[in-house]
Design an enzyme around this catalytic site. Structure first.
Site, mmCIF file in Angstrom:
data_model
loop_
_atom_site.group_PDB
_atom_site.id
_atom_site.type_symbol
_atom_site.label_atom_id
_atom_site.label_comp_id
_atom_site.label_asym_id
_atom_site.label_seq_id
_atom_site.Cartn_x
_atom_site.Cartn_y
_atom_site.Cartn_z
ATOM 1 N N GLU A 23 -5.109 8.892 8.810
ATOM 2 C CA GLU A 23 -3.720 9.412 9.531
ATOM 3 C C GLU A 23 -3.414 9.674 10.763
ATOM 4 O O GLU A 23 -2.600 9.230 12.141
ATOM 5 C CB GLU A 23 -2.433 10.002 8.563
ATOM 6 N N CYS B 23 -4.328 -1.212 -2.041
ATOM 7 C CA CYS B 23 -4.496 0.075 -2.240
ATOM 8 C C CYS B 23 -5.292 0.759 -3.723
ATOM 9 O O CYS B 23 -4.746 -0.205 -4.030
ATOM 10 C CB CYS B 23 -3.218 1.131 -2.574
ATOM 11 N N HIS C 46 -8.089 3.195 3.814
ATOM 12 C CA HIS C 46 -8.067 3.436 5.057
ATOM 13 C C HIS C 46 -9.765 3.920 5.687
ATOM 14 O O HIS C 46 -9.811 3.993 7.201
ATOM 15 C CB HIS C 46 -7.485 5.166 4.614
ATOM 16 N N ASP D 286 0.866 -1.042 0.100
ATOM 17 C CA ASP D 286 0.048 -0.039 0.008
ATOM 18 C C ASP D 286 1.331 1.501 0.014
ATOM 19 O O ASP D 286 2.309 0.790 0.094
ATOM 20 C CB ASP D 286 -0.725 0.034 1.116
ATOM 21 N N SER D 287 0.213 2.870 0.087
ATOM 22 C CA SER D 287 1.177 3.862 0.352
ATOM 23 C C SER D 287 1.432 4.161 1.271
ATOM 24 O O SER D 287 2.382 4.970 1.411
ATOM 25 C CB SER D 287 0.144 4.243 -1.475
ATOM 26 N N CYS E 152 -11.433 3.018 -0.616
ATOM 27 C CA CYS E 152 -9.554 3.322 -0.012
ATOM 28 C C CYS E 152 -9.743 2.399 1.202
ATOM 29 O O CYS E 152 -10.022 2.803 1.373
ATOM 30 C CB CYS E 152 -9.372 5.043 0.026
HETATM 31 N N1 DGL Z 1 -4.025 3.413 0.395
HETATM 32 C C1 DGL Z 1 -5.021 4.280 0.137
HETATM 33 C C2 DGL Z 1 -6.111 4.062 -0.833
HETATM 34 O O1 DGL Z 1 -6.464 3.288 -0.849
HETATM 35 C C3 DGL Z 1 -5.025 6.116 0.009
HETATM 36 C C4 DGL Z 1 -3.563 7.006 0.531
HETATM 37 C C5 DGL Z 1 -2.735 7.022 -0.307
HETATM 38 O O2 DGL Z 1 -3.643 8.563 -1.203
HETATM 39 O O3 DGL Z 1 -1.848 7.104 -1.107
HETATM 40 O O4 DGL Z 1 -6.100 5.009 -2.538
#
Ligand code: DGL
Length: 260
Positions: free
Chosen positions: A148, A72, A182, A9-10, A180
């Site tokens: 976050e 992600c 998150h 993931d990012s 997403c």
């Molecule tokens: N985890 C990323 C997603 O699922 C979101 C966080 C980011 O913008 O890098 O899109």
């Protein structure tokens, strides 16, 4: 085949997916990579997201993973097709298709999709959802920093959630894809604002099921044994360890690795 599953993931959002995979597939080793030095991806271009994703895939391949979960939405919607055509020997599982499958099974008339700007602007969800249902999409750029920062149950998180979800409510969405990784952390407030008649689709659960099915098909599930977990991050800011434990629901060691 006792090889690990790679997950990336990012940043830390993909840990919601890792958590479900650990729960659903308790004998699998996991190698997780979170690109905390370069998060967020959601506000970056397709080209950059693809370049970063390739670097991470190279890192995971060096760890001899048998499968890579792109945990992600931003990377799944912008980089996955290129990853699949560049690395033909390794199966990839993205987060878009499993969520779409679930949403199509739950929706009655209108499907909502929320995600980062890069995910929504990629148009991937409308393409994969097809034209059986009306689709309403909304990017929610403030959700990632709120999560976050750990602002989950604050009055301003609720206010921002109401602001973002209002256009979807007006369109009477009956299923909402949390597009997403998150956003499952905000499931309670989102569910509260929308009401229980709206079905929330959490990609983490769907992806874990999908990975299990794929390992069965490929005959690569690990034997019964105690698994090992490794969590790598490209940067370890002060509060990361605490956040990782919270997202994962357990205490783990984290390691820093430099990419690029
Ligand atoms: N985890 C990323 C997603 O699922 C979101 C966080 C980011 O913008 O890098 O899109």
């Amino acid at each position: 085949m006792n090889k690990p599953i790679g997950i990336f993931d990012s940043g830390i959002g993909g840990l919601t997916v890792a958590r479900e995979i650990i729960k659903t597939l308790p004998y699998e080793d996991i190698i997780y990579f979170g690109d905390t030095a370069r998060v967020p991806y959601g506000s970056k271009s397709k080209e950059t997201i693809t370049r970063f994703s390739k670097e991470i895939v190279d890192f995971l391949l060096g760890k001899k993973v048998k499968l890579i979960v792109v945990a992600c939405n931003t990377a799944s919607s912008n980089a996955l097709p290129e990853l699949e055509s560049n690395y033909k020997d390794i199966p990839f599982v993205g987060v878009v298709k499993p969520s779409v499958k679930k949403a199509l099974s739950l929706a009655k008339r209108v499907i909502g999709v929320i995600g980062t700007r890069a995910t929504i602007e990629s148009g991937i969800y409308s393409t994969v959802l097809g034209d059986r249902f009306k689709i309403v999409q909304k990017s929610c750029p403030l959700f990632v920093p709120l999560v976050e920062e750990g602002f989950i149950n604050t009055p301003f998180t609720r206010e921002i959630t109401e602001f973002y979800l209002n256009p979807l409510q007006k369109e009477n969405v009956d299923a909402l894809i949390l597009g997403c990784t998150h956003y499952p952390m905000l499931k309670n407030v989102i569910g509260d604002v929308l009401g229980e008649e709206v079905n929330l689709v959490d990609s983490a659960v769907e992806v874990a099921t999908f990975v299990g099915e794929l390992l069965d098909t490929e005959g690569t599930k690990n034997n019964r044994r105690t698994p090992t977990y490794s969590f790598y991050f490209s940067d370890i800011p002060q509060n990361l360890s605490k956040m990782v434990d919270r997202f994962l629901g357990r205490k783990v060691e984290i390691e820093k690795v430099f990419l690029g």
